[in-house]
Motif scaffolding. Structure first.
Motif, mmCIF file in Angstrom:
data_model
loop_
_atom_site.group_PDB
_atom_site.id
_atom_site.type_symbol
_atom_site.label_atom_id
_atom_site.label_comp_id
_atom_site.label_asym_id
_atom_site.label_seq_id
_atom_site.Cartn_x
_atom_site.Cartn_y
_atom_site.Cartn_z
ATOM 1 N N LEU A 1 -17.725 -9.801 -32.014
ATOM 2 C CA LEU A 1 -17.492 -10.668 -30.862
ATOM 3 C C LEU A 1 -16.023 -10.676 -30.443
ATOM 4 C CD1 LEU A 1 -18.726 -12.666 -28.834
ATOM 5 C CD2 LEU A 1 -18.224 -14.477 -30.488
ATOM 6 N N GLY A 2 -15.126 -10.784 -31.415
ATOM 7 C CA GLY A 2 -13.697 -10.828 -31.101
ATOM 8 C C GLY A 2 -13.223 -9.567 -30.398
ATOM 9 N N GLU A 3 -13.613 -8.419 -30.920
ATOM 10 C CA GLU A 3 -13.212 -7.150 -30.298
ATOM 11 C C GLU A 3 -13.833 -7.002 -28.912
ATOM 12 O OE1 GLU A 3 -13.453 -3.539 -32.642
ATOM 13 O OE2 GLU A 3 -13.277 -4.752 -34.458
ATOM 14 N N THR A 4 -15.089 -7.375 -28.780
ATOM 15 C CA THR A 4 -15.764 -7.259 -27.484
ATOM 16 C C THR A 4 -15.066 -8.107 -26.434
ATOM 17 O OG1 THR A 4 -17.870 -6.868 -28.604
ATOM 18 C CG2 THR A 4 -17.969 -7.507 -26.289
ATOM 19 N N ILE A 5 -14.799 -9.359 -26.767
ATOM 20 C CA ILE A 5 -14.136 -10.249 -25.808
ATOM 21 C C ILE A 5 -12.727 -9.748 -25.487
ATOM 22 C CG2 ILE A 5 -13.183 -12.574 -25.491
ATOM 23 C CD1 ILE A 5 -15.659 -13.623 -26.992
ATOM 24 N N GLU B 1 -2.387 -11.074 -24.677
ATOM 25 C CA GLU B 1 -2.516 -9.619 -24.774
ATOM 26 C C GLU B 1 -3.809 -9.318 -25.533
ATOM 27 O OE1 GLU B 1 -0.492 -7.404 -23.457
ATOM 28 O OE2 GLU B 1 1.133 -8.747 -22.851
ATOM 29 N N ILE B 2 -4.228 -8.065 -25.551
ATOM 30 C CA ILE B 2 -5.505 -7.709 -26.166
ATOM 31 C C ILE B 2 -5.576 -8.113 -27.636
ATOM 32 C CG2 ILE B 2 -6.976 -5.764 -26.863
ATOM 33 C CD1 ILE B 2 -6.316 -4.448 -24.202
ATOM 34 N N ASN B 3 -4.551 -7.792 -28.424
ATOM 35 C CA ASN B 3 -4.618 -8.150 -29.852
ATOM 36 C C ASN B 3 -4.551 -9.662 -30.052
ATOM 37 O OD1 ASN B 3 -1.811 -8.395 -29.347
ATOM 38 N ND2 ASN B 3 -1.309 -7.784 -31.423
ATOM 39 N N GLU B 4 -3.898 -10.376 -29.142
ATOM 40 C CA GLU B 4 -3.860 -11.838 -29.230
ATOM 41 C C GLU B 4 -5.221 -12.430 -28.864
ATOM 42 O OE1 GLU B 4 0.677 -13.047 -28.119
ATOM 43 O OE2 GLU B 4 -0.574 -12.298 -26.491
ATOM 44 N N ARG B 5 -5.925 -11.809 -27.911
ATOM 45 C CA ARG B 5 -7.282 -12.266 -27.584
ATOM 46 C C ARG B 5 -8.183 -12.134 -28.804
ATOM 47 N NH1 ARG B 5 -7.938 -8.695 -22.299
ATOM 48 N NH2 ARG B 5 -6.381 -9.743 -21.054
ATOM 49 N N TRP B 6 -8.082 -10.979 -29.445
ATOM 50 C CA TRP B 6 -8.895 -10.738 -30.637
ATOM 51 C C TRP B 6 -8.571 -11.791 -31.699
ATOM 52 C CZ3 TRP B 6 -7.211 -9.005 -35.563
ATOM 53 C CH2 TRP B 6 -8.240 -8.655 -36.435
ATOM 54 N N LEU C 1 -9.584 -16.679 -34.781
ATOM 55 C CA LEU C 1 -9.096 -18.004 -35.150
ATOM 56 C C LEU C 1 -10.123 -19.073 -34.792
ATOM 57 C CD1 LEU C 1 -6.756 -20.073 -35.837
ATOM 58 C CD2 LEU C 1 -6.143 -19.895 -33.429
ATOM 59 N N ALA C 2 -10.630 -19.016 -33.573
ATOM 60 C CA ALA C 2 -11.540 -20.043 -33.079
ATOM 61 C C ALA C 2 -12.874 -20.050 -33.812
ATOM 62 C CB ALA C 2 -11.767 -19.852 -31.580
ATOM 63 N N THR C 3 -13.388 -18.882 -34.151
ATOM 64 C CA THR C 3 -14.707 -18.820 -34.786
ATOM 65 C C THR C 3 -14.631 -18.851 -36.302
ATOM 66 O OG1 THR C 3 -14.720 -16.396 -34.780
ATOM 67 C CG2 THR C 3 -15.700 -17.520 -32.864
ATOM 68 N N GLY C 4 -13.471 -18.526 -36.865
ATOM 69 C CA GLY C 4 -13.324 -18.511 -38.307
ATOM 70 C C GLY C 4 -13.885 -17.274 -38.978
#
Length: 182
Positions: free
Chosen positions: A80-84, A127-132, A137-140
């Motif tokens: 999910l993190g990478e996709t988003i 940035e992309i890596n910060e989004r990931w 962070l949010a989902t744990g």
């Protein structure tokens, strides 16, 4: 947040246990309190957010991205993190994200009705890596190869203390672990 995102990326891409310990020890040495304590809490699973769940993140993304495209991308990428991070349509880097401590406070104090707007704003700014890193962070669900024991080992290496000493006091110290780092 930028340094935390870089740490997570390094840990996710590094297969070496010793290199992970070095990266953690370096981060803990260079990062001030309370950010390093919150980073430790995130990596050991001691921190969660009541209003930020994977389903909420998907809702935010589906408001901006075609649902079929998202489903195909998520199926292909599998994370999910990478996709988003990759599919978010807005160019990141418009402004710096808050420090990790401030970001955690935002995610904890923003009312449930406004959390979707906050997440969209943060994703757009990042940035992309910060989004990931933000999604992780949010989902744990970090999945970066760091266990509680590995984090304790990094703390022992960083401080020059014995691992047994850290393990003895571990459960008596509360987040953001200022006493531990002191």
């Amino acid at each position: 947040m930028k340094q935390f995102a870089q740490l997570l990326e390094t840990l996710a891409l590094t297969p070496s246990r010793n290199r992970k310990i070095e990266a953690l020890a370096d981060y803990f040495t260079k990062t001030p309190d309370p950010d390093r304590g919150y980073a430790l809490a995130v990596m050991t699973g001691a921190l969660s957010f009541a209003h930020v769940k994977p389903a909420r993140l998907k809702e935010v993304v589906l408001a901006e991205v075609d649902p079929h495209l998202f489903a195909l991308s998520y199926d292909y990428v599998g994370d999910l993190g990478e996709t988003i991070a990759l599919i978010w349509p807005h160019k990141g880097g418009t402004r710096a994200l808050p420090a990790l401590t401030d970001l955690i406070e935002l995610l904890n104090t923003t009312p449930k009705a406004k959390i979707a707007d906050l997440i969209a704003e943060l994703l757009t700014s990042a940035e992309i890596n910060e989004r990931w890193a933000l999604v992780k962070l949010a989902t744990g669900g970090l999945r970066i190869g760091v266990s509680e024991r590995l984090a304790k080992t990094a703390l022992a290496e960083m401080s020059g203390k014995d691992l047994k000493d850290i393990e003895e006091i571990w459960h008596g110290i509360k987040m953001p672990y200022s006493e531990l780092f002191a």
